[in-house]
Write a protein that holds these residues in place. Structure first.
Motif, mmCIF file in Angstrom:
data_model
loop_
_atom_site.group_PDB
_atom_site.id
_atom_site.type_symbol
_atom_site.label_atom_id
_atom_site.label_comp_id
_atom_site.label_asym_id
_atom_site.label_seq_id
_atom_site.Cartn_x
_atom_site.Cartn_y
_atom_site.Cartn_z
ATOM 1 N N PHE A 161 11.067 7.590 12.779
ATOM 2 C CA PHE A 161 9.747 8.128 12.457
ATOM 3 C C PHE A 161 9.172 7.331 11.291
ATOM 4 N N THR A 162 7.856 7.186 11.277
ATOM 5 C CA THR A 162 7.160 6.470 10.204
ATOM 6 C C THR A 162 6.084 7.375 9.626
ATOM 7 N N SER A 163 6.082 7.525 8.311
ATOM 8 C CA SER A 163 5.085 8.375 7.653
ATOM 9 C C SER A 163 3.756 7.621 7.522
ATOM 10 N N HIS A 164 2.724 8.319 7.084
ATOM 11 C CA HIS A 164 1.470 7.634 6.759
ATOM 12 C C HIS A 164 1.642 6.927 5.404
ATOM 13 N N HIS A 165 0.835 5.914 5.127
ATOM 14 C CA HIS A 165 0.948 5.220 3.847
ATOM 15 C C HIS A 165 -0.088 5.781 2.878
ATOM 16 N N VAL A 166 0.310 5.787 1.594
ATOM 17 C CA VAL A 166 -0.560 6.296 0.524
ATOM 18 C C VAL A 166 -1.074 5.095 -0.267
ATOM 19 N N ASP A 167 -2.367 4.937 -0.355
ATOM 20 C CA ASP A 167 -2.959 3.766 -1.009
ATOM 21 C C ASP A 167 -2.762 3.806 -2.520
ATOM 22 N N SER A 168 -2.333 2.652 -3.070
ATOM 23 C CA SER A 168 -2.303 2.385 -4.519
ATOM 24 C C SER A 168 -1.711 3.555 -5.304
ATOM 25 N N ASN A 169 -0.432 3.837 -5.062
ATOM 26 C CA ASN A 169 0.188 4.978 -5.724
ATOM 27 C C ASN A 169 1.694 4.732 -5.861
ATOM 28 N N LEU A 170 2.216 4.790 -7.078
ATOM 29 C CA LEU A 170 3.652 4.637 -7.309
ATOM 30 C C LEU A 170 4.374 5.983 -7.339
ATOM 31 N N ASN A 171 3.618 7.076 -7.227
ATOM 32 C CA ASN A 171 4.183 8.427 -7.185
ATOM 33 C C ASN A 171 3.565 9.184 -6.001
#
Length: 896
Positions: A161-171
């Motif tokens: 499974f692959t999650s969605h990506h979160v833009d410009s975020n280290l947390n």
């Protein structure tokens, strides 16, 4: 079960040359590394000892191929991963879980259960958040740190499974939920890899692996995990182990709970899983021009469709494939099966099964032929369909989310479950300390073992091995018996110079019910040099369990004569104190030659964990182990790694002669040396617990005030049917004996009609003797079985008695496909057969049959002797086939 760590580095060289195009290509060197699990089952009582070999890779193995020539282009970055991945996908489709390679070693073995067993459980994965990830999107050639666009890839075996990506975020916070099927624990792992999303090639941000056996034992794990192979980063996961229930009693409760769960993923939580084993088809329609079709099947549930393989050129295809589906609400979903020709355009038949039908079946299982719609009149498919409800235990206390570990990357641990539960969580927020669970969480298989009691009574007509004068004068034998079951061997005492020995010895053994398990009996003549063989025979444990109580003679094999009298009992287990008193009373009246005392109960002990143990003398944490003992029998747990709160999760069991007078002891120590505390528990305390189950924390003596151990202790009374009769009728004069319990009088123990050559007239003039049968239905094997044990007091048909055999048929049966007969026994009015016959019927079909049985005299065509000795008619709907019955039935003589 064997786990093999394969590491193959071959110098294989393969060269291919196409002269027309002046092309050269090949392979020079292949490396394959992985963990291969080999399972040897079922166990059988003869060479080759196991019925089949099943093997598979628990995880995808690592493959490295060195291409040469034109194919050297495949070593270019990007292409090399594509080529190796394609080859690994081919390997995974056959040898990586849930795919298995099963090789049967014996004939007539049902390999469907081995090739496609039910899953062990389901893990619900909550991908919650991550912190302190590495910044990969830098600015001005790395002079200024930027951010990352993280996403996670979750893998369990072939489930990815692959999650969605979160833009410009280290947390990042994902708050996504996934469900995976677990086929093997221990063994399978959850692997989570985090990447930075980029236009070209995604950057690696770390990985973590979790052993799913830890999740199975804890039921709920809610924790932060260090990311490995990177400078910093951790990830927060909540993992829930969902058990598989074979009853729909809690389905509505599960659906209600699922409605309260909210996640960002589109799929709602599942309430059940559905396993479909598509076995074969029969008489499918022909193609145009009477050509054979090449059928395949499409199985759909809601929006999910899976396809079987194509069986080319056959209208009776054999697929033998398994499919699993997640089910949100069985009340609202249907199974749709479309059978088509290989081009997918020509339909061969269809089938729709509402899942509601499964909820009405016993064990939520359908194992039968299904008639196809829009097909031929005889067209059908055979499938086994199993529904299992997904249940998360209510009494589980999850591990409290610990803070992100202060270290990072490879310096901060191995990516396992963190053990440092600090008070300050990520971002400086205070988090509650974890609370200890109040009750144990044993495996569902805990306390399911049974007890087999073997009463070795006597033998008759054994072979004389001790001859004199070169064999001219017959002597005797000095017989003894070896009994082998589940790796345990019992040996009787030797009786000197006796061909009809009486042993009167008792043996008991605790057994796990395994498919194909057998008990082997061997007789020998004790000699000074080498003991002589006097015969053997084997009994199926499944037959004994189905019959519950068997009192019978068994003919010795591989010798000219001899038979053995056994009383076998698979003891029911109850939680009834009144029955305990009766069993103890019966037990006190028994006497056996080997001084054995029948057990009154079986004790199951589950050692889960301890808390607050003292430190070693040098101030270090101990490596704790626990020793559990009862009346001279003791077992030891594994030794845990250094901890004052070790966890073992190990079960043990003991036979108990008198629970009112025995004491359980548990001793804890550091590597079986320095004492860490002990516990003494009289079993009388368990007798006062509801259901005879004690499940709680218990304080340890000789340790710290806070030192405790968490145990579950379950006592089960062994309810022998020989202790069921109370004395005297109402109003009897002997009031002093009122309420006493006496052994049930079973004339088959001493019945002279068991003895060879002795007959006895029946009280009923129309009775031609009796036949002993075991009739039952095995829900595990989905078949009806009938065992013909023996006959007694048969009416003679000549001066030599009779040559009897038994034949029977299950009506209605127009084609006589259920007609069976035993072997013929010569000149014997008390013959023993011990032959079992199986029929592949459903339980419903079995109850609709009538047994018509005849005991006949084997005569020649010209003989004037009567053929029929006696007959029996029995409606199977009058029998509880699931419980089974083993008893003597009267034979009716032929009337003029």
């Amino acid at each position: 079960m064997l786990d093999l760590y394969l590491s193959y580095a071959g110098d294989v060289e393969i060269n291919v040359e196409i002269k027309k195009y002046f092309c050269k290509a090949g392979v020079k060197g292949v490396q394959l590394h992985g963990k291969l699990r080999v399972i040897l089952e079922p166990l059988i009582g003869d060479v080759p000892l196991v019925g089949a070999i099943t093997m598979f890779f628990i995880r995808r193995p690592k493959l490295d191929i060195n291409w040469t020539g034109l194919t050297n282009l495949l070593d270019i970055p990007g292409l090399n991963s594509m080529s190796d991945t394609m080859i690994m996908d081919a390997i995974a489709s056959h040898l990586v879980l849930p795919n298995r390679l099963t090789i049967p070693l014996v004939a007539n073995l049902h390999v469907a259960q081995l090739r496609s067993p039910l899953p062990r459980g389901v893990v619900r994965i909550h991908l919650l958040e991550a912190e302190d990830l590495t910044a990969k999107d830098t600015v001005i050639k790395g002079l200024i740190d930027g951010k990352s666009d993280p996403y996670a890839v979750i893998r369990v075996g072939t489930q990815i499974f692959t999650s969605h990506h979160v833009d410009s975020n280290l947390n990042p916070q994902w708050r996504e939920m996934y469900e995976v099927i677990v086929h093997e624990v221990p063994g399978q792992e959850l692997e989570v890899e985090v990447f930075d999303k980029d236009p070209d090639q995604d950057d690696f941000l770390g990985r973590v692996k979790v052993d799913l056996d830890i999740v199975r034992k804890a039921r709920i794990v809610d924790d932060w995990f260090n990311l490995k192979d990177v400078p910093s980063g951790s990830i927060h996961l909540r993992l829930e182990w969902l058990s598989l229930l074979s009853s729909a009693d809690r389905l509505s409760e599960v659906i209600q709970k699922n409605q309260n769960l909210t996640t960002k993923t589109s799929d709602a939580p599942s309430a059940a899983i559905l396993a479909i084993y598509l076995d074969q088809g029969y008489e499918l329609p022909m193609r145009k021009g009477s050509k054979l079709p090449s059928p395949m099947a499409q199985i759909s549930i809601q929006d999910t469709t899976k396809e079987s393989k194509t069986c080319y050129g056959s209208n009776s295809p054999v697929w033998e494939e398994a499919f699993t589906f997640f089910i949100q609400d069985p009340h609202k979903q249907d199974i749709d099966i479309q059978v088509k020709d290989d081009d997918r355009s020509v339909p061969l038949g269809s089938l729709t099964i509402p899942l509601n039908r499964l909820l009405e079946t016993s064990d939520l299982t359908m194992d039968q032929w299904f008639q196809l719609e829009n097909s031929g009149t005889a067209s059908r498919i055979y499938a086994k369909i199993v529904l299992r409800i997904l249940w998360l235990s209510d009494d589980v206390t999850p591990t409290t989310p610990s803070p992100r570990p202060p270290g990072s990357g490879s310096e901060a641990g191995q990516g396992g479950i963190t053990s440092d539960l600090n008070s300050a969580g990520p971002g400086g927020l205070n988090k509650p300390q974890p609370t200890q669970p109040q009750h144990t969480t044993p495996d569902p298989e805990f306390a399911t073992e049974g007890v087999l009691r073997i009463h070795l009574v006597e033998a008759q007509n054994l072979i004389a091995k001790d001859n004199f004068m070169g064999g001219m004068v017959k002597g005797k034998s000095d017989p003894y018996v070896k009994i082998k079951v589940a790796g345990i061997t019992f040996r009787s005492h030797t009786i000197k110079e006796n061909l009809n020995p009486i042993w009167n010895e008792l043996y008991e053994v605790i057994l796990t019910q395994l498919h194909g398990q057998e008990i082997q009996f061997e007789l020998f003549d004790k000699d000074i040099d080498q003991d002589d063989f006097l015969g053997r025979f084997k009994l199926s444990l499944r037959d004994i369990i189905n019959g519950q109580f068997i009192d019978s003679w068994y003919t010795l094999n591989d010798v000219k004569s001899g038979r053995v009298h056994l009383v076998l009992e698979w003891l029911p287990r109850v939680s009834d104190l009144i029955r305990l008193e009766q069993v103890l009373q019966y037990q006190s009246q028994q006497s056996y030659q080997n001084k054995a005392v029948p057990s009154a109960a079986v004790l199951f002990v589950y050692v889960e964990r301890a808390h607050g143990l003292p430190l070693k003398k040098n101030g270090k944490e101990p490596k704790a182990g626990a020793e559990v003992a009862l009346k001279g029998v003791s077992f030891k747990t594994k030794i845990c790694e250094r901890s004052t709160s070790p966890r073992w999760d190990e079960p043990f069991h003991f036979l108990v002669r008198d629970p009112t007078d025995e004491t359980l002891t548990v001793k804890l120590s550091h590597s079986w040396g320095q004492a860490l505390g002990s516990l003494t528990l009289p079993l009388k305390e368990v007798l006062s617990e509801p259901g005879l189950v004690l499940d709680r924390w218990l304080s340890l003596d000789g340790a710290l005030p806070e030192s405790q151990i968490l145990l579950r202790i379950t006592l089960k009374v062994l309810d022998t049917q020989l202790a069921v009769c109370r004395s005297g009728p109402v109003g009897a004069a002997n009031d002093a004996d009122e309420g006493k319990v006496f052994p049930k009088w079973d004339p088959s123990h001493l019945d002279l009609r068991h003895r060879s050559g002795f007959t006895m007239a029946s009280e009923n003039a129309n009775t031609a003797g009796q036949v002993k049968l075991t009739i039952g239905y095995s829900t595990e094997e989905n078949r009806l079985f009938i065992t013909v044990h023996s006959c007694r007091a048969l009416a003679p048909r000549s001066k030599d008695g009779a040559d009897p055999y038994v034949s029977f048929i299950l009506l209605p049966d127009k084609k006589a496909t259920t007609k069976r007969r035993t072997t013929t026994k010569r000149k014997d009015l008390n013959p023993e057969f011990n032959e079992r016959f199986d029929f592949d019927f459903s339980l419903e079909e079995s109850t609709q049959r009538k047994l018509y049985l005849s005991v006949k005299n084997s005569v020649s065509f010209m003989s004037r002797e009567k053929e029929l000795i006696g007959k029996l008619q029995l409606d199977l709907d009058q029998i509880d086939l699931k419980a089974g019955v083993a008893q003597w039935f009267d034979l009716v003589a032929e009337t003029n």
